[in-house]
Design an enzyme around this catalytic site. Structure first.
Site, PDB file in Angstrom:
ATOM      1  N   SER A 259       7.334  -0.894   3.684  1.00 50.12           N
ATOM      2  CA  SER A 259       7.752  -1.777   2.590  1.00 50.12           C
ATOM      3  C   SER A 259       6.914  -1.458   1.352  1.00 50.12           C
ATOM      4  CB  SER A 259       7.503  -3.236   2.983  1.00 50.12           C
ATOM      5  OG  SER A 259       6.117  -3.399   3.252  1.00 50.12           O
ATOM      6  N   LYS A 260       7.323  -2.004   0.226  1.00 52.33           N
ATOM      7  CA  LYS A 260       6.542  -1.792  -0.994  1.00 52.33           C
ATOM      8  C   LYS A 260       5.149  -2.395  -0.818  1.00 52.33           C
ATOM      9  CE  LYS A 260       6.334  -2.265  -5.932  1.00 52.33           C
ATOM     10  NZ  LYS A 260       5.055  -2.976  -5.979  1.00 52.33           N
ATOM     11  N   ARG A 261       5.125  -3.555  -0.187  1.00 51.75           N
ATOM     12  CA  ARG A 261       3.838  -4.222   0.019  1.00 51.75           C
ATOM     13  C   ARG A 261       2.884  -3.361   0.832  1.00 51.75           C
ATOM     14  NH1 ARG A 261       3.241  -9.798   2.771  1.00 51.75           N
ATOM     15  NH2 ARG A 261       1.213  -8.975   3.346  1.00 51.75           N
ATOM     16  N   ASP A 264       1.707  -0.490  -1.248  1.00 59.84           N
ATOM     17  CA  ASP A 264       0.720  -0.971  -2.225  1.00 59.84           C
ATOM     18  C   ASP A 264      -0.643  -1.143  -1.563  1.00 59.84           C
ATOM     19  OD1 ASP A 264       2.578  -1.039  -4.199  1.00 59.84           O
ATOM     20  OD2 ASP A 264       2.832  -3.234  -4.231  1.00 59.84           O
TER      21      ASP A 264
END
Ligand code: GLU
Length: 503
Positions: A259-261, A264
């Site tokens: 996921s983007k999270r 990140d």
């Protein structure tokens, strides 16, 4: 064989996720391998999720990645328009046909009524089990329905999923996949704003655009039986495309979806290009801006779920086109091993032309150099870096003389003998013509020989004096690039600035 026609069909709801680039890539590879057609269709029927700039971002990302489009948004083609919002008028007739044939129905339920139905039992959905308790053309009389339509009451059109039927599709990656229709809900096909939903528009367009293969992410597999039903109900079963649902991209440790999270948190990009969220202003750095070369990223992405069955790991786009095969795509999720992506980048930087890297150095570093020197700098630095900008970050000393010197080397290796040798070396240089790597080596060797000191003792202090650093690229070439005058100047400064260890 039927002409290969594939489509990449993103929704412009934000930046393109790296998984979307992989989906586009696999479509592209199949198309190119068979001299087929690669189509870009923008699925923007969900007006509520439309994000300004997302479509341009998708086009720019594909262009950067080297994935070219034959037909579609930005290119045109025989089935234009390729933006679904501009095809709005096309879908209604198919929805009407489904209603007329008893395969879809009008539903007049308000949001409140639907929420109440869902609340009544935990897993309730609008389906064979509940639809007869709802306000729709299956439960209302024909006159009531006509009155409501005439009065302009809001409605949606829902698919009438048959009860308890086996719906089977033959997935090119997963083989035969069977669903029981009772698990499916009566999906909305036409919304009250007159727009089709994804399901209807997607199937109608795949049919009208003569798509031969639907290659998309695994997250769309649960929708596939609904699509099979739609092909059946619309009488298009013989023209149904072949399905291939690509394996999920997983976090590097294989624990859950990428996921983007997650990206990140682990400090790597998830979008091909830098994206500024227009709603929040948040900026997410892209693969491009991080320093990935598009060829390296493509090579890496190709291997996320596919392998050639040989030991070869480096593939140009043309080689991928030749080697790619749907049979060799895995079912299992693919770990997004970012270290492998970095390894690919290193390989492609090493192989990149010095002229191209020198060009980037001159344009992006803000440092001034002659083209000749820039080429020399990149040629000795490119072996040592993962990203191009590290060439000028780690090679900063080529452009600015050091004012601080590696303390460890100074305290361990700098002494009177070293100072004397470096001073003699500096002296010898002044008598030389132009300096190059070969003459630098010869002068250094003759100076060390005459002073009877091993070159091993002098190399690191010399490097520290010239660059400030304990390690770096070939020192003789470094001196050639710096040039005689600069080497003399830096030696002079270092000899004055570095504290001698009086031992
Ligand atoms: N519009 C869908 C998406 O955003 C396309 C799915 C498909 O390829 O059918 O991914």
């Amino acid at each position: 064989m039927k002409e290969i026609r594939v489509r990449f069909a993103p929704s412009p709801t934000g930046a393109l996720h790296i998984g979307g680039v992989r989906t586009a890539l696999y479509n592209y590879l199949l198309a190119r391998q068979h001299n087929g057609t690669m189509i870009l269709r923008i699925e923007d029927t969900d007006q509520g999720r439309f994000v300004p700039g997302a479509e341009e971002y998708i086009l720019q990302s594909l262009a950067w990645a080297g994935i070219t489009i034959d037909e579609g948004v930005g290119v045109g083609g025989p089935h234009a328009p390729y933006r679904q919002s501009e095809r709005k008028h096309l879908y209604q007739q198919y929805a009407q046909k489904l209603v007329a044939d008893g395969n879809a129905y009008y539903a007049f339920d308000t949001e409140v009524e639907i929420a109440a139905m869902r609340k009544a039992s935990p897993n309730a959905q609008y389906d064979t089990a509940t639809r007869l308790q709802m306000k729709n053309s299956l439960t209302l009389s024909a006159t009531e329905v006509e009155q409501k339509l005439a009065a302009g009451e809001k409605y949606v059109i829902r698919l009438q999923v048959p009860a308890n039927q086996e719906v089977t599709l033959n997935d090119l990656i997963r083989g035969e996949v069977t669903f029981n229709s009772s698990q499916l809900d009566d999906k909305v096909l036409m919304k009250s704003d007159g727009m089709p939903t994804y399901h209807l528009a997607n199937v109608v367009d795949d049919y009208l655009m003569k798509i031969s293969h639907v290659i998309r992410g695994e997250e769309w597999l649960p929708s596939a039986p609904l699509h099979v039903l739609l092909y059946r109900f619309l009488g298009w079963e013989n023209d149904m495309p072949q399905f291939a649902h690509l394996p999920l991209l997983l976090k590097p440790d294989g624990n859950g979806k990428l996921s983007k999270r997650a990206a990140d948190q682990m400090g790597f990009p998830i979008f091909p290009l830098t994206w500024k969220d227009p709603a929040t202003g948040e900026v997410a750095k892209g693969f491009k801006e991080t320093g990935y070369l598009p060829e390296a990223l493509i090579n890496f992405l190709a291997f996320l779920g596919w392998n050639p069955g040989t030991e070869q790991e480096i593939f140009s786009m043309d080689e991928l086109i030749k080697a790619f095969s749907m049979e060799r795509i895995n079912k299992a999720g693919a770990k997004f091993d970012i270290q492998k992506a970095q390894w690919y980048n290193q390989q492609y930087i090493k192989a990149a032309s010095n002229e191209a890297l020198a060009d980037r150095l001159l344009n992006e570093s803000g440092f001034m150099a002659t083209l000749e020197n820039a080429v020399k700098i990149v040629s000795i630095m490119k072996e040592r870096v993962t990203f191009p900008q590290e060439i000028w970050e780690q090679g900063k000393f080529f452009f600015t003389a050091p004012t601080t010197f590696d303390q460890t080397v100074v305290s361990k290796k700098w002494n009177d003998e070293v100072e004397k040798t470096l001073a003699a070396f500096k002296e010898a240089l002044t008598k030389e013509g132009t300096l190059n790597a070969i003459s630098a080596k010869q002068i250094l060797e003759s100076v060390t020989a005459s002073l009877n000191i091993g070159t091993g003792k002098i190399m690191q202090p010399l490097r520290v004096a010239l660059t400030g650093n304990a390690s770096g690229p070939d020192l003789m070439i470094t001196m050639e690039i710096l040039g005689k005058d600069e080497v003399i100047r830096r030696l002079g400064y270092a000899l004055g600035a570095i504290q001698v260890n009086k031992s």
